[in-house]
Enzyme design. Structure first.
Site, PDB file in Angstrom:
ATOM      1  N   HIS A  79     -44.194 -34.605-115.739  1.00  4.46           N
ATOM      2  CA  HIS A  79     -44.001 -33.250-115.212  1.00  4.46           C
ATOM      3  C   HIS A  79     -44.661 -32.074-115.934  1.00  4.46           C
ATOM      4  CE1 HIS A  79     -40.974 -35.061-112.998  1.00  4.46           C
ATOM      5  NE2 HIS A  79     -40.317 -33.922-112.423  1.00  4.46           N
ATOM      6  N   LYS A  89     -31.991 -24.111-109.809  1.00  6.47           N
ATOM      7  CA  LYS A  89     -32.769 -23.343-108.836  1.00  6.47           C
ATOM      8  C   LYS A  89     -32.235 -22.677-107.679  1.00  6.47           C
ATOM      9  CE  LYS A  89     -36.759 -24.671-106.901  1.00  6.47           C
ATOM     10  NZ  LYS A  89     -36.526 -24.367-105.417  1.00  6.47           N
TER      11      LYS A  89
END
Length: 897
Positions: free
Chosen positions: A158, A549
């Site tokens: 990532h 999120k």
């Protein structure tokens, strides 16, 4: 709002003054020396005027923190410089942060070593855990827990490491010279030479380009991760086991070990293709070959080193009959090789044998099938043959010393180093099955089938443990799991590889339905067969990034806890040994924070001696970049895993969770409502793109994976990946994903519930009690406090103003003020991070220098967002300034995504 900003500024001034006064002398000396050397390099390369401008900005931002200068005056100063000059100044502050980070790392290592006096176990160490568990559980239960212990860190690609690999390497060279300079046994001339070499390496760091000019290839990411293995992991792992063995009983090194190899590394690097078209079956093949090359080289070198030192004379320490027979058989099969070894090591059969083993490992690496090992098990058989012979000869220390370390390394890393895990989105599998049914296969579907064939090839070459886990993103039902097994049948029929298909639950709805999905999975014949074959083991992955999120940090934390508790209960009811795989990021808005505290906050029954977690981006090198820090990190996590698996800790956690259930639900509901009212408001995604460097982050070339799903500007948060969402907010000094909505949740918990007339609400006292008694709630509050401490309200307001939506800006700042006030009230702290002096000092000392980079970034961002047209050259220079400042802020805050 102005009053709040003024009050915060006054508090920040007092906190910074306290931090400066508390700075340890050793750290102060290193920071001052490194800063002076960097200043000398800047003056030599850019002239004294450049250094003067850097100093001018440095003094200005410190004066602004003291309220002796306004931020408007600092911004005006920055606006006066040509863009090219601002670029050089941004480089200077970025390099400074790299050096400060290095000085703090060296200080941390010195502190760790100074605390390890041997008189008492270090807090959160293996020795501390074993001592506590012996008292609480007794020897038999402790032995059972140790036998089941597992820690599985999974390295991922990532893109959260903002530094170029070349910059990281340059910093490492500076680190080596700083250690040489500070070594206590150096003479004056040696110290002088180390100082000169240190200046040379800082000069090279200054001249190394901070920005990548080419996009990272997935195999570049694999090779970057290998640096952590080569420099730290391979050597650290046996030290961990040795530490555990010493804690379990006296006599480690002269008896058979009680500690077993409980660490297994995994990797998504080269295997994670969810949203990354650059990861193909060919890349996966190359990734596992690169890993194999590194681990086999390491094993060969270690075996050769140990073999050469094993000068055990057969006159005093005769070999066992089995070893003699093995050497004779080896001489029959490979006469020239064994004859040469015997000539170099006469009457040293154990040495001959280990050097022969090293030659076989080298042949394995070269694919010389005549001499190569077929599997790690065969290598372990040969090493244990040597070990048992040494024990029989009376050389127990040789048997259970370095030879045991080598055995532990083989058990941990095998020939593949880390299990390569594959990840793909459930929708890709569904589309592939539709195309197969229709008879027209797209390139993407062909790639899915090629990936499954590649898994089979890896298993044939390196064994099932090298690659069997297949993670399905956005698992909604058992059908998403069945799809993978069906695709495997299409790819290879009866020759399909062994697959452990792992559901990944990411959204709030999916987390709530996770236990039902597992129940459906157990009804699948392929899953039942695999569960029966592997000791009724099953793995589930929980996604922290996307849930946070979607729901906000507070609601996501509590939703994840509920999912863990429900899954643990389901596993117990169905006689399943469940491993929860925690998909955490490095930043607080993605489930980050201290790993040991996170483990202790898990739901009762969800750990049971097993912990698996992603180690992402900059976290890999923060935790595994230096052996001393890696050792401490792994010990802390293992300590927490052991303690969290005990009945007493599970009982306390369960009681606290039940006691504060109503409180938690009220906090979660109100916080999610506040979070969604902002992030789902019309125009919010567009506003976020204007107030942050979101659009420009792709130019940093942080990794091989695209920053968003689909093309163009994000129309909603669903279009945006969690990493750039968190990264961009950190750059604005708002750090919104780490705290937004928590204040509203805490406020709701102190007030009467309108849905229940007469209910006075838990009140502030109960929130404080929950903070003291419930590890999960304490972790949530502590992480939010850390995120708030890295937020700067005054500078954040300047970013938020760029979007032309004062209503959004007001909403964000009002929630910040509320959250800060209530977090301090609940924790009982007079200032943020009051109970964490080391971290508080680091944040306070860095803040002014981060301010400098933020002002430079704001200048670039404002010009790029302005309506006035820019020439291509002007835009390019401004983007360079912006991206350099992004690198610097990331280094200063020490987190990205």
């Amino acid at each position: 709002m102005a009053a709040n900003a003024s009050q915060q500024a006054e508090r920040s001034l007092a906190e910074r003054h306290s931090a400066v006064s508390e700075m340890p002398d050793e750290l102060r000396a290193d920071v001052r020396m490194l800063g002076e050397l960097l200043g000398r390099v800047i003056a030599e390369d850019g002239g004294p005027d450049l250094l003067a401008d850097v100093e001018r900005l440095r003094k200005a931002v410190i004066a602004a923190r003291r309220r002796e200068l306004s931020v408007d005056e600092v911004a005006a100063m920055v606006a006066e410089w040509p863009v090219d000059r601002s670029v050089q100044i941004a480089r200077a502050f970025t390099c400074y942060f790299h050096l400060v980070n290095l000085a703090e790392e060296h200080y941390r290592i010195r502190i760790l070593r100074s605390r390890d006096t041997g008189e008492a176990p270090l807090p959160e160490s293996l020795a501390a855990a074993v001592g506590e568990l012996k008292h609480d559980l007794g020897d038999d239960e402790l032995a059972r827990l140790i036998a089941e212990l597992e820690f599985r860190p999974v390295l991922t690609a990532h893109p959260t490491e903002a530094r170029r690999r070349a910059v990281a390497t340059a910093i490492q060279r500076v680190s080596v010279q700083l250690a040489e300079y500070n070594a206590p046994d150096r003479g004056a001339h040696e110290r002088q030479e180390a100082h000169r070499h240190l200046l040379e390496e800082i000069d090279l760091l200054w001249r190394t380009a901070q920005l990548r000019h080419t996009k990272l290839d997935p195999l570049d990411e694999v090779r970057t991760a290998m640096a952590a293995f080569d420099e730290t992991l391979f050597r650290t792992v046996p030290r961990i086991y040795r530490s555990l063995d010493a804690a379990l009983a006296e006599g480690t090194g002269r008896r058979a070990p009680l500690a077993r190899a409980y660490i297994r590394y995994g990797s998504w690097i080269g295997g994670d293709r969810d949203g990354n078209p650059n990861v193909t079956a060919r890349v996966t093949r190359e990734a596992v070959l690169i890993q194999a090359e590194h681990v086999l080289t390491a094993l060969e070198n270690a075996t050769t080193r140990i073999g050469r030192s094993l000068t055990v004379w057969n006159g005093d320490s005769p070999p066992s009959k089995e070893l003699v027979e093995a050497l004779t058989a080896a001489a029959d099969d490979h006469p020239e090789l064994v004859s040469e070894l015997a000539k170099r090591s006469p009457r040293e059969p154990h040495r001959q044998w280990l050097l022969f083993v090293a030659a076989k490992i080298a042949a394995t690496r070269r694919r010389d099938l005549d001499l190569a090992y077929r599997s790690p098990d065969d290598l372990l058989t040969d090493l244990r043959l040597c070990q048992s012979s040494l024990v029989a000869a009376g050389a127990a220390r040789q048997a259970y010393g370095e030879v045991q370390h080598l055995i532990w390394q083989v058990e941990t890393f095998g020939f593949h180093l880390a299990e390569l895990e594959v990840r793909q989105h459930s929708q890709v599998h569904a589309a592939a099955l539709r195309e197969i049914a229709e008879g027209a296969l797209s390139e993407r579907t062909e790639e899915v089938l090629a990936t499954i064939r590649m898994i089979a090839w890896i298993q044939e070459r390196f064994g099932v443990t090298a690659c069997s886990r297949y993670v399905v993103s956005f698992t909604r039902s058992a059908d998403d799991i069945a799809a993978v097994y069906e695709l495997a049948e299409h790819a290879l029929g009866g020759r399909a590889p062994v697959l452990d298909v792992v559901p990944l639950f990411e959204s709030g709805e999916d987390l709530a339905n996770s236990a039902d999905v597992l129940a459906g999975m157990l009804r699948l014949p392929a899953v039942r067969k695999r569960v029966e074959a592997n000791g009724r083991r099953l793995e589930v992955m929980l996604g922290y990034s996307d849930s946070a999120k979607e729901l906000g940090p507070a609601a996501a934390t509590l939703k994840l806890y509920d999912a863990q508790a429900e899954l643990a209960a389901w596993a117990q009811a169905n006689d399943v040994r469940l491993t929860l795989f925690h998909g955490r990021g490095g930043a607080l808005g993605r489930g980050g924070g201290p790993a040991n505290r996170a483990v202790l906050g898990q739901a009762p029954g969800s750990v049971s001696g097993r912990f698996k977690v992603t180690e992402q981006g900059e976290v890999i090198f923060a935790r595994y970049g230096h052996p001393a820090i890696a050792l401490r990190h792994i010990e802390q996590v293992t300590n927490a895993v052991l303690l969290a698996s005990t009945p007493s800790v599970e009982s306390r956690t369960a009681d606290a969770a039940a006691r504060y259930r109503v409180l938690a639900e009220r906090v979660a509901s109100a916080s999610e409502h506040a979070y969604r009212s902002l992030t789902e408001a019309p125009g919010f995604p567009e506003w976020f793109g204007l107030v942050s460097p979101l659009e420009e982050l792709g130019s940093l070339r942080l990794g091989s994976r695209p920053a968003r799903r689909g093309l163009g500007a994000p129309r909603s948060l669903d279009d945006l990946r969690a990493i750039p969402w968190v990264f961009a907010w950190a750059q604005t000094r708002v750090n919104l994903p780490g705290w937004y909505g928590l204040g509203s949740g805490l406020l709701a918990a102190t007030r009467p519930d309108p849905a229940t007339p007469g209910d006075p609400g838990p009140g502030l006292d109960e929130l404080r009690q929950a903070y003291r008694e419930w590890p999960l709630f304490a972790s949530l509050m502590d992480n939010a406090e850390m995120s708030l401490a890295k937020t700067d309200r005054e500078i954040a307001a300047r970013y938020l103003a760029l979007g032309g939506r004062p209503d959004f800006a007001e909403q964000v700042l009002a929630e910040y003020d509320l959250t800060r006030t209530l977090v301090l009230a609940v924790t009982g702290h007079a200032r943020l991070l009051e109970s964490r002096r080391v971290l508080s000092r680091a944040v306070q000392l860095r803040d002014p220098y981060v301010d400098a980079l933020s002002h430079l970034q704001l200048r670039a961002l404002a010009a790029l967002r302005a309506e006035e047209p820019l020439s291509e050259a002007e835009r390019e220079r401004l983007e360079t300034l912006l991206l350099l400042s992004v690198n610097g802020v990331a280094a200063g805050l020490q987190n990205t995504g």
